[in-house]
Design a protein around this motif. Structure first.
Motif, PDB file in Angstrom:
ATOM      1  N   ILE A 177      31.090   5.308  31.130  1.00 30.31           N
ATOM      2  CA  ILE A 177      31.357   6.635  31.710  1.00 30.31           C
ATOM      3  C   ILE A 177      30.722   6.809  33.095  1.00 30.31           C
ATOM      4  CG2 ILE A 177      31.164   9.140  31.436  1.00 30.31           C
ATOM      5  CD1 ILE A 177      31.120   8.722  28.416  1.00 30.31           C
ATOM      6  N   HIS A 178      29.390   6.640  33.204  1.00 29.61           N
ATOM      7  CA  HIS A 178      28.687   6.969  34.444  1.00 29.61           C
ATOM      8  C   HIS A 178      28.928   5.925  35.539  1.00 29.61           C
ATOM      9  CE1 HIS A 178      26.621  10.176  32.361  1.00 29.61           C
ATOM     10  NE2 HIS A 178      26.247   9.321  31.426  1.00 29.61           N
ATOM     11  N   THR A 179      29.169   6.409  36.770  1.00 28.89           N
ATOM     12  CA  THR A 179      29.369   5.520  37.908  1.00 28.89           C
ATOM     13  C   THR A 179      28.153   5.558  38.832  1.00 28.89           C
ATOM     14  OG1 THR A 179      30.507   7.256  39.154  1.00 28.89           O
ATOM     15  CG2 THR A 179      31.873   5.736  37.867  1.00 28.89           C
ATOM     16  N   TRP A 180      28.108   4.584  39.750  1.00 26.90           N
ATOM     17  CA  TRP A 180      26.932   4.445  40.619  1.00 26.90           C
ATOM     18  C   TRP A 180      27.334   3.839  41.950  1.00 26.90           C
ATOM     19  CZ3 TRP A 180      25.056  -0.119  42.703  1.00 26.90           C
ATOM     20  CH2 TRP A 180      23.785  -0.051  43.328  1.00 26.90           C
ATOM     21  N   GLN A 181      26.746   4.332  43.030  1.00 32.13           N
ATOM     22  CA  GLN A 181      26.872   3.722  44.349  1.00 32.13           C
ATOM     23  C   GLN A 181      25.666   4.127  45.184  1.00 32.13           C
ATOM     24  OE1 GLN A 181      30.658   4.031  46.314  1.00 32.13           O
ATOM     25  NE2 GLN A 181      29.878   3.301  48.286  1.00 32.13           N
ATOM     26  N   PRO A 182      24.983   3.178  45.822  1.00 29.51           N
ATOM     27  CA  PRO A 182      23.797   3.518  46.607  1.00 29.51           C
ATOM     28  C   PRO A 182      24.160   3.977  48.011  1.00 29.51           C
ATOM     29  CG  PRO A 182      24.144   1.178  46.736  1.00 29.51           C
ATOM     30  CD  PRO A 182      25.245   1.725  45.837  1.00 29.51           C
ATOM     31  N   GLN A 183      23.187   4.510  48.696  1.00 31.38           N
ATOM     32  CA  GLN A 183      23.374   4.852  50.106  1.00 31.38           C
ATOM     33  C   GLN A 183      23.411   3.577  50.926  1.00 31.38           C
ATOM     34  OE1 GLN A 183      20.444   7.577  51.623  1.00 31.38           O
ATOM     35  NE2 GLN A 183      21.211   7.493  53.717  1.00 31.38           N
TER      36      GLN A 183
END
Length: 339
Positions: free
Chosen positions: A326-332
């Motif tokens: 479910i949860h997504t992620w992307q860094p700066q």
């Protein structure tokens, strides 16, 4: 494969294009590159063939001892001389004479050719017909040697050489070769019918395709073991999905990441990267596809024969991953888009 260096036309990327995408009918290109790394400290721009012969022949002989197949041709008089030296048949002096006479016939002419055309950047000039009888290093090469990631080129070149010669040595059909990753020791290997053949470090093999940058944030990474920013090998789709996704340990799903993105505070851990990062994974994998044996064939086996099929494969994996996690992620981002 011009996009590889045109998206960021740096000296590092021109050099990596030569190592990763230049055609390989013999391993001389890798030996020449490794010889130039050694000769950087001399500060001399004119390198005679007599000077170049010693490191060039030494690197070829070292690889011949472990992998006797160093060309796609049936016979090479120069390689036969290297084998004779390894077997004690000829002296080092005789080997070096043969190297000057035979070893550089094609590699100097073809070194800068990528995708059947010469790069717009030259790292040396051919002056074999001049009084110095050698090559002249250009300002581009000396500037390249000053770059922080120059130390990584040695690792990347050796890894590429090991991958190519393994395919030649085993005489493998392109349809049968499958490069695999060992999670425990971080190496790439191929499994034969009766044995496993270890090839090289996974880090060293992947770094050039990512241009020495973290896959997720573009921060600078290194594959040198003493570097403070040593890269982590990460599974793009988390390892916890290994039961749901096919070949999750395949090269298509392996990326190099900085420690912050992989395991720092706010790192990815067991979250799914965003669709934007999925598109980046596809672009990175297409660099593999446009490279030569053997990573290309492994990727085709694992993800599809055509680019639309490979896109569909990744999208299918993303759908499965999102359903489970479910949860997504992307860094700066810490740098501009480079691949």
């Amino acid at each position: 494969m011009s996009r590889f260096y045109e998206v960021e036309p740096s000296l590092e990327n021109y050099w990596r294009a030569i190592i990763l995408f230049g055609s390989n009918v013999a391993s001389y290109k890798f030996a020449l590159a490794k010889s130039l790394y050694e000769l950087t400290d001399s500060q001399a721009d004119l390198i005679s063939l007599d000077t170049l012969a010693e490191p060039f022949a030494r690197h070829i002989c070292e690889h011949l001892r472990a992998s006797p197949r160093q060309t796609t041709s049936r016979f090479s008089q120069f390689l036969a001389s290297c084998a004779d030296f390894n077997n004690g048949v000829i002296t080092k002096e005789a080997l070096l004479k043969q190297t000057v006479r035979l070893g550089f016939q094609n590699v100097i002419d073809a070194f800068h050719n990528v995708s059947r055309a010469e790069l717009g950047c030259r790292f040396f000039l051919d002056e074999r017909r001049g009084p110095g009888n050698g090559i002249r290093l250009t300002e581009a090469f000396f500037k390249l040697a000053e770059r922080p990631d120059f130390v990584d080129f040695q690792h990347e070149t050796e890894a590429r050489w090991r991958l190519v010669e393994t395919a030649w040595q085993e005489g493998l059909s392109r349809n049968l070769l499958a490069v695999q990753h060992d999670n425990d020791i971080g190496s790439l290997f191929v499994q034969m019918k009766d044995r496993r053949v270890d090839i090289t470090s996974c880090r060293d093999s992947l770094n050039g395709y990512q241009k020495g940058r973290c896959f997720y944030c573009y921060d600078a990474i290194s594959v040198d073991s003493s570097a403070r920013n040593l890269a982590d090998v990460d599974h793009f789709f988390p390892w916890c999905l290994r039961r749901e996704l096919p070949a999750i340990n395949g090269i298509w799903n392996l990326v190099l990441a900085c420690t912050d993105c992989n395991r720092g505070e706010g790192g990815k851990f067991e979250r799914v990267p965003t669709l934007a990062l999925l598109e980046r994974l596809h672009a990175r994998n297409e660099y593999f596809i446009n490279s030569h044996l053997p990573i290309r064939e492994t990727l085709i086996q694992q993800t599809g024969k055509t680019e639309p099929q490979r896109q569909q494969f990744l999208q299918g994996c993303y759908t499965v991953a999102k359903t489970r996690i479910i949860h997504t992620w992307q860094p700066q981002s810490k740098g501009g888009s480079t691949f």
